[in-house]
Write an enzyme that holds these catalytic residues in place. Structure first.
Site, PDB file in Angstrom:
ATOM      1  N   ASP A   1       7.978  22.283  15.770  1.00 49.52           N
ATOM      2  CA  ASP A   1       7.377  21.000  16.136  1.00 49.52           C
ATOM      3  C   ASP A   1       8.324  19.789  16.107  1.00 49.52           C
ATOM      4  O   ASP A   1       8.429  19.057  17.088  1.00 49.52           O
ATOM      5  CB  ASP A   1       6.269  20.692  15.111  1.00 49.52           C
ATOM      6  CG  ASP A   1       4.916  20.848  15.756  1.00 49.52           C
ATOM      7  OD1 ASP A   1       4.886  21.054  16.973  1.00 49.52           O
ATOM      8  OD2 ASP A   1       3.913  20.756  15.027  1.00 49.52           O
ATOM      9  N   GLY A   2       8.982  19.597  14.952  1.00 51.52           N
ATOM     10  CA  GLY A   2       9.854  18.435  14.755  1.00 51.52           C
ATOM     11  C   GLY A   2      11.007  18.451  15.741  1.00 51.52           C
ATOM     12  O   GLY A   2      11.333  17.425  16.361  1.00 51.52           O
ATOM     13  N   SER A   3      11.610  19.615  15.923  1.00 52.38           N
ATOM     14  CA  SER A   3      12.771  19.733  16.814  1.00 52.38           C
ATOM     15  C   SER A   3      12.354  19.499  18.260  1.00 52.38           C
ATOM     16  O   SER A   3      13.092  18.882  19.045  1.00 52.38           O
ATOM     17  CB  SER A   3      13.381  21.128  16.696  1.00 52.38           C
ATOM     18  OG  SER A   3      13.598  21.427  15.341  1.00 52.38           O
TER      19      SER A   3
ATOM     20  N   ASP B   1       2.861  27.379  14.553  1.00 55.82           N
ATOM     21  CA  ASP B   1       1.947  26.236  14.689  1.00 55.82           C
ATOM     22  C   ASP B   1       2.252  25.381  15.916  1.00 55.82           C
ATOM     23  O   ASP B   1       1.786  24.251  16.019  1.00 55.82           O
ATOM     24  CB  ASP B   1       2.004  25.369  13.419  1.00 55.82           C
ATOM     25  CG  ASP B   1       3.409  24.842  13.142  1.00 55.82           C
ATOM     26  OD1 ASP B   1       4.373  25.333  13.752  1.00 55.82           O
ATOM     27  OD2 ASP B   1       3.542  23.933  12.306  1.00 55.82           O
TER      28      ASP B   1
ATOM     29  N   ASP C   1       6.054  29.480  11.251  1.00 52.34           N
ATOM     30  CA  ASP C   1       4.713  28.912  11.015  1.00 52.34           C
ATOM     31  C   ASP C   1       3.734  29.213  12.157  1.00 52.34           C
ATOM     32  O   ASP C   1       2.519  29.190  11.951  1.00 52.34           O
ATOM     33  CB  ASP C   1       4.803  27.387  10.829  1.00 52.34           C
ATOM     34  CG  ASP C   1       5.725  26.984   9.692  1.00 52.34           C
ATOM     35  OD1 ASP C   1       6.024  27.839   8.843  1.00 52.34           O
ATOM     36  OD2 ASP C   1       6.155  25.817   9.662  1.00 52.34           O
TER      37      ASP C   1
ATOM     38  N   ARG D   1      18.059  19.892   9.581  1.00 48.31           N
ATOM     39  CA  ARG D   1      17.005  18.926   9.899  1.00 48.31           C
ATOM     40  C   ARG D   1      17.722  17.578   9.952  1.00 48.31           C
ATOM     41  O   ARG D   1      18.214  17.103   8.927  1.00 48.31           O
ATOM     42  CB  ARG D   1      15.925  18.936   8.809  1.00 48.31           C
ATOM     43  CG  ARG D   1      15.259  20.304   8.618  1.00 48.31           C
ATOM     44  CD  ARG D   1      14.037  20.191   7.743  1.00 48.31           C
ATOM     45  NE  ARG D   1      13.572  21.499   7.274  1.00 48.31           N
ATOM     46  CZ  ARG D   1      12.796  22.334   7.969  1.00 48.31           C
ATOM     47  NH1 ARG D   1      12.421  22.008   9.175  1.00 48.31           N
ATOM     48  NH2 ARG D   1      12.414  23.488   7.455  1.00 48.31           N
ATOM     49  N   SER D   2      17.799  17.000  11.147  1.00 49.26           N
ATOM     50  CA  SER D   2      18.646  15.807  11.336  1.00 49.26           C
ATOM     51  C   SER D   2      17.869  14.505  11.195  1.00 49.26           C
ATOM     52  O   SER D   2      16.966  14.233  11.969  1.00 49.26           O
ATOM     53  CB  SER D   2      19.311  15.862  12.718  1.00 49.26           C
ATOM     54  OG  SER D   2      20.036  14.687  12.962  1.00 49.26           O
TER      55      SER D   2
ATOM     56  N   ARG E   1       3.748  25.295   6.077  1.00 47.43           N
ATOM     57  CA  ARG E   1       3.621  23.830   6.050  1.00 47.43           C
ATOM     58  C   ARG E   1       2.150  23.447   6.076  1.00 47.43           C
ATOM     59  O   ARG E   1       1.387  23.944   5.254  1.00 47.43           O
ATOM     60  CB  ARG E   1       4.359  23.240   7.257  1.00 47.43           C
ATOM     61  CG  ARG E   1       5.135  21.997   6.933  1.00 47.43           C
ATOM     62  CD  ARG E   1       5.833  21.494   8.166  1.00 47.43           C
ATOM     63  NE  ARG E   1       7.177  22.027   8.285  1.00 47.43           N
ATOM     64  CZ  ARG E   1       8.218  21.577   7.609  1.00 47.43           C
ATOM     65  NH1 ARG E   1       8.088  20.584   6.785  1.00 47.43           N
ATOM     66  NH2 ARG E   1       9.411  22.098   7.774  1.00 47.43           N
TER      67      ARG E   1
ATOM     68  N   GLY F   1      13.990  24.641  10.524  1.00 46.93           N
ATOM     69  CA  GLY F   1      14.044  25.899   9.757  1.00 46.93           C
ATOM     70  C   GLY F   1      14.474  27.048  10.655  1.00 46.93           C
ATOM     71  O   GLY F   1      13.981  27.183  11.770  1.00 46.93           O
TER      72      GLY F   1
ATOM     73  N   THR G   1       9.595  29.220  15.136  1.00 50.25           N
ATOM     74  CA  THR G   1       9.182  28.879  13.773  1.00 50.25           C
ATOM     75  C   THR G   1       8.300  29.980  13.210  1.00 50.25           C
ATOM     76  O   THR G   1       7.438  30.516  13.926  1.00 50.25           O
ATOM     77  CB  THR G   1       8.417  27.536  13.692  1.00 50.25           C
ATOM     78  OG1 THR G   1       7.805  27.429  12.404  1.00 50.25           O
ATOM     79  CG2 THR G   1       7.335  27.383  14.742  1.00 50.25           C
TER      80      THR G   1
ATOM     81  N   LYS H   1     -17.348  42.980  -8.723  1.00 48.58           N
ATOM     82  CA  LYS H   1     -17.254  44.369  -8.264  1.00 48.58           C
ATOM     83  C   LYS H   1     -15.840  44.916  -8.344  1.00 48.58           C
ATOM     84  O   LYS H   1     -15.638  46.117  -8.473  1.00 48.58           O
ATOM     85  CB  LYS H   1     -17.699  44.442  -6.805  1.00 48.58           C
ATOM     86  CG  LYS H   1     -19.179  44.173  -6.642  1.00 48.58           C
ATOM     87  CD  LYS H   1     -19.652  44.802  -5.368  1.00 48.58           C
ATOM     88  CE  LYS H   1     -21.170  44.810  -5.328  1.00 48.58           C
ATOM     89  NZ  LYS H   1     -21.667  45.201  -4.041  1.00 48.58           N
TER      90      LYS H   1
ATOM     91  N   ARG I   1       0.250  44.319  -4.597  1.00 45.35           N
ATOM     92  CA  ARG I   1      -1.055  44.966  -4.770  1.00 45.35           C
ATOM     93  C   ARG I   1      -0.970  46.143  -5.759  1.00 45.35           C
ATOM     94  O   ARG I   1      -1.919  46.423  -6.494  1.00 45.35           O
ATOM     95  CB  ARG I   1      -1.619  45.433  -3.429  1.00 45.35           C
ATOM     96  CG  ARG I   1      -3.085  45.839  -3.517  1.00 45.35           C
ATOM     97  CD  ARG I   1      -3.633  46.251  -2.176  1.00 45.35           C
ATOM     98  NE  ARG I   1      -4.104  45.165  -1.347  1.00 45.35           N
ATOM     99  CZ  ARG I   1      -5.195  44.441  -1.589  1.00 45.35           C
ATOM    100  NH1 ARG I   1      -5.924  44.671  -2.662  1.00 45.35           N
ATOM    101  NH2 ARG I   1      -5.562  43.494  -0.772  1.00 45.35           N
TER     102      ARG I   1
HETATM  103  O1  F6P Z   1       8.788  25.321   9.130  1.00 43.60           O
HETATM  104  C1  F6P Z   1       9.286  26.459   8.510  1.00 43.60           C
HETATM  105  C2  F6P Z   1       9.182  26.345   7.011  1.00 43.60           C
HETATM  106  O2  F6P Z   1       9.682  27.541   6.454  1.00 43.60           O
HETATM  107  C3  F6P Z   1       7.795  25.993   6.464  1.00 43.60           C
HETATM  108  O3  F6P Z   1       6.946  27.108   6.435  1.00 43.60           O
HETATM  109  C4  F6P Z   1       8.156  25.452   5.109  1.00 43.60           C
HETATM  110  O4  F6P Z   1       7.163  24.580   4.625  1.00 43.60           O
HETATM  111  C5  F6P Z   1       9.441  24.717   5.379  1.00 43.60           C
HETATM  112  O5  F6P Z   1       9.993  25.276   6.541  1.00 43.60           O
HETATM  113  C6  F6P Z   1      10.449  24.776   4.266  1.00 43.60           C
HETATM  114  O6  F6P Z   1      11.542  24.024   4.639  1.00 43.60           O
HETATM  115  P1  F6P Z   1      12.942  24.029   3.870  1.00 43.60           P
HETATM  116  O7  F6P Z   1      13.599  25.348   4.098  1.00 43.60           O
HETATM  117  O8  F6P Z   1      13.680  22.909   4.500  1.00 43.60           O
HETATM  118  O9  F6P Z   1      12.618  23.820   2.430  1.00 43.60           O
END
Ligand code: F6P
Length: 323
Positions: free
Chosen positions: A103-105, A130, A128, A72-73, A172, A11, A126, A212, A155
């Site tokens: 992470d994946g990359s 994470d 995320d 994403r390969s 994710r 991403g 990323t 409330k 809001r």
């Molecule tokens: O990892 C980044 C992210 O935006 C995640 O938050 C999300 O779940 C995912 O990629 C979405 O991926 P794609 O753009 O391939 O649908």
């Protein structure tokens, strides 16, 4: 080292371009050529590689996405794909590679580095946030800001119509982005996968809040498992009489846009540092940031360990978002 390659994978995240810029310019400063690989690992396999001149990264620091394109390969998961990738690097006389991604990359980078004893440095990118071993990943701060700006707008409607609004945030399996965005937007309830709540817990909490305050923002991390948002909001409607419930999925709006100054600074530091480290012979490492200083972490650790969220933020939020 004479020739170095850079790619962006997975991403896209705001700040990737600022990082590419830092890499190309820092490499140039050390008399190293940088090659840009387009479309991530797919481009590497297809030999989509061309020199990136220092002047070609001008006027890109403020642009979201990635000028190198991303993908994403699937093919890179196979040994055959990785072999092709290696042959292309050799054919172009490239002796090191910097991988920008999540992470994946970074997992792909680690496997490739081990398999071919190739010099590799990863940079966490990323929204995320994470990735283990770094306080921040490039793109997170911008996405958090986008989310908070969006929730501020939602809001207004929540308050005017006294509605319960569920706002789904990306991330994710991680609740990091939702948690910090939730605190910053003063959400009445933050739901993340790391904090195990049953549906009954959620409804009880919501009832207390709603007694409330009629306008409620629930920040809902996409990794939560309460069924579809349709089902989740229906359950709330059924359990809280006269409740006026809506949901909003922020989606990819969170990933694009102008990178924030802090993401640009982070990208500049990590990009610059990646060159310093790769020329020192450091490999199979990620450059991250800890306590505002760049650090090196083994890719082994990055991909095998889980980054925890700070659950005390939930407690703080629970106390200060109600009265
Ligand atoms: O990892 C980044 C992210 O935006 C995640 O938050 C999300 O779940 C995912 O990629 C979405 O991926 P794609 O753009 O391939 O649908």
């Amino acid at each position: 080292m004479k020739n170095l390659a850079v790619l962006t994978s997975g991403g896209d995240s705001p700040g990737m371009n600022a990082c590419i810029r830092a890499i190309v310019r820092s490499a140039n400063h050390k008399n190293i050529n940088t090659f840009g690989i387009q479309y991530g690992y797919n481009g590497l396999i297809k030999n989509n590689i061309k020199i990136l001149l220092p002047e070609e990264v001008s006027n890109t620091i403020h642009i979201g996405g990635t000028i190198l394109k991303s993908a994403r390969s699937e093919e890179f998961f196979s040994k055959k794909g990785r072999k092709k990738a290696y042959q292309n690097l050799k054919m172009n006389n490239i002796d090191g590679m910097i991988v920008l991604g999540g992470d994946g990359s970074l997992t792909g980078a680690k496997i490739f580095g081990d398999e071919f004893k190739f010099n590799i440095i990863g940079i966490p990118c990323t929204i995320d946030n994470d990735v283990y071993g770094t306080d921040y990943s490039i793109g997170f701060a911008t996405a958090r800001e986008t989310i908070v700006n969006s929730i501020d707008k939602i809001r207004d409607t929540a308050a005017s119509h006294e509605r319960i609004f569920i706002v789904e945030v990306m991330g994710r399996e991680s609740g990091y982005l939702a948690l910090e965005s939730g605190v910053a937007s003063g959400a009445e309830l933050i739901l993340i996968p790391e904090n195990k709540n049953s549906m009954t817990d959620v409804i009880n909490k919501l009832k207390k809040i709603n007694n409330k305050k009629k306008s409620v923002i629930i920040v809902y991390a996409e990794g939560c498992k309460f069924g579809s948002l349709n089902e989740f909001s229906q359950k709330i409607k059924d359990s809280i009489s006269n409740s006026n419930v809506r949901f909003s999925i922020l989606g990819h709006i969170q990933r694009g846009g102008i990178p924030s100054p802090s993401d640009r600074i982070l990208a500049s530091i990590l990009g610059y540092e990646s060159i310093n480290q790769i020329i020192k012979g450091k490999t199979n490492k990620m450059i991250g940031i800890k306590n505002q200083k760049p650090i090196l972490i083994n890719l082994d650790d990055v991909i095998s360990k889980k980054k925890n969220v700070d659950l005390s933020l939930i407690e703080i939020s629970n106390i200060i978002s109600k009265y």
